[in-house]
Structure formats: C-alpha cells, structure tokens
Design an enzyme around this catalytic site. Structure first.
Site, PDB file in Angstrom:
ATOM      1  N   CYS A  58       0.857  -1.180   0.000  1.00  0.00           N
ATOM      2  CA  CYS A  58       0.000   0.000   0.000  1.00  0.00           C
ATOM      3  C   CYS A  58       0.899   1.237   0.000  1.00  0.00           C
ATOM      4  CB  CYS A  58      -0.903  -0.012   1.234  1.00  0.00           C
ATOM      5  SG  CYS A  58      -1.908   1.485   1.400  1.00  0.00           S
TER       6      CYS A  58
ATOM      7  N   CYS B  17       0.399   3.171   3.642  1.00  0.00           N
ATOM      8  CA  CYS B  17       0.867   2.667   4.943  1.00  0.00           C
ATOM      9  C   CYS B  17       1.914   1.561   4.842  1.00  0.00           C
ATOM     10  CB  CYS B  17      -0.325   2.189   5.780  1.00  0.00           C
ATOM     11  SG  CYS B  17      -1.074   0.670   5.159  1.00  0.00           S
TER      12      CYS B  17
ATOM     13  N   CYS C 210      -7.215  -1.122   1.399  1.00  0.00           N
ATOM     14  CA  CYS C 210      -6.197  -1.630   2.316  1.00  0.00           C
ATOM     15  C   CYS C 210      -6.837  -1.846   3.679  1.00  0.00           C
ATOM     16  CB  CYS C 210      -5.056  -0.625   2.426  1.00  0.00           C
ATOM     17  SG  CYS C 210      -3.823  -1.059   3.678  1.00  0.00           S
TER      18      CYS C 210
ATOM     19  N   CYS D 213      -5.333   0.947   6.397  1.00  0.00           N
ATOM     20  CA  CYS D 213      -5.538   2.399   6.327  1.00  0.00           C
ATOM     21  C   CYS D 213      -6.742   2.814   5.491  1.00  0.00           C
ATOM     22  CB  CYS D 213      -4.277   3.092   5.826  1.00  0.00           C
ATOM     23  SG  CYS D 213      -3.944   2.823   4.073  1.00  0.00           S
TER      24      CYS D 213
ATOM     25  N   CYS E 164      -8.164  -5.731  -9.731  1.00  0.00           N
ATOM     26  CA  CYS E 164      -7.752  -4.692 -10.673  1.00  0.00           C
ATOM     27  C   CYS E 164      -7.381  -3.453  -9.870  1.00  0.00           C
ATOM     28  CB  CYS E 164      -8.920  -4.421 -11.627  1.00  0.00           C
ATOM     29  SG  CYS E 164      -8.522  -3.311 -12.967  1.00  0.00           S
TER      30      CYS E 164
END
Length: 135
Positions: free
Chosen positions: A52, A55, A101, A104, A124
């Site tokens: 991510c 984070c 995510c 976060c 995707c």
C-alpha cells in the site's frame, strides 16, 4: 503465510496530503481511478511484494500478478487473508466491489469475477496506489 495483526492507520486528510502526491491522494483517499495504461510500469518479470502506498502494508506478491490486458495491474489473490477489505461500490451507475487496504482504508481498486485460476478473481488495482519492493 499467516495473517498479520496490525493497528489501523488513522490520519486526517491534511496529514495524508502531506505524505502523498496529489495523484496518490486523489486515488487512495478520494476513491479515484487512474487512466488505463497510465500506472507505473511494474515489470512482470521482477519478483517481490506490492505494498500500500499509504501505509506500506504488504498486499500482493508478484507470483499472483498477471497481464489482464485491462491497463491496470491485476492480481488473482492478495498476499494473505485480511490484507484487503471489500466494500460495495454503487458509483457511476454500476455495482462493483471496491478493494481497500485493511490497515488504512486506502482505495486500491476493484475485484471482478473474471480472473485466472486458482481463484477466478481479478484484483484490478490502481498502480499509483501501490509501491513495489523487489526480492
């Protein structure tokens, strides 16, 4: 791999703006979408972990990445159960499953039921929402 227990990352919009580029902020914090074929070029031959951008949580392994031909990085499964969460998305007159995510709540992309085996899923993702750590 075992499930990772982490604490939720909570920042204000202003705090996110300070650590993200305007495009990263638009996509991850405002649920935007990058143009097809415009994301960073993640070479399919490189082995590593996609994280991510907000984070740094590990989200996908290169072994689960494939060329879907859609113009966005695509994976058939996350790195582990619980790495991402799914949410109903009814924007643009469509019903889709949004992927965020788990740590976060960054908007990453969407999942569709037209991927390869073994899962049959296509995660995707917006490439700008990911960073890559080569093995």
């Amino acid at each position: 791999m075992g499930e990772t227990m982490t604490l939720k990352v909570n920042k204000t919009k202003e705090e996110w703006r300070q650590v993200l580029t305007p495009e990263q902020f638009r996509i991850t914090r405002e649920h935007g979408t990058e143009r097809a074929f415009s994301s960073p070029d993640f070479d399919l031959s490189k082995k590593g972990t996609y994280r991510c951008i907000c984070c740094e949580r590990p989200l996908y392994r290169s072994e689960a990445k494939y060329n879907s031909g859609t113009g966005w990085p695509s994976f058939y499964q996350p790195i582990e159960p619980g790495a991402v969460t799914d949410h109903s998305d009814h924007s643009y007159g469509m019903t889709r499953t949004e992927i965020r995510c788990a740590d976060c709540d960054a908007h990453l992309g969407h999942v569709f039921p037209d991927g390869p085996q073994p899962t049959g899923l296509r995660y995707c993702m917006n490439g700008v929402a990911l960073s890559f750590d080569e093995d």
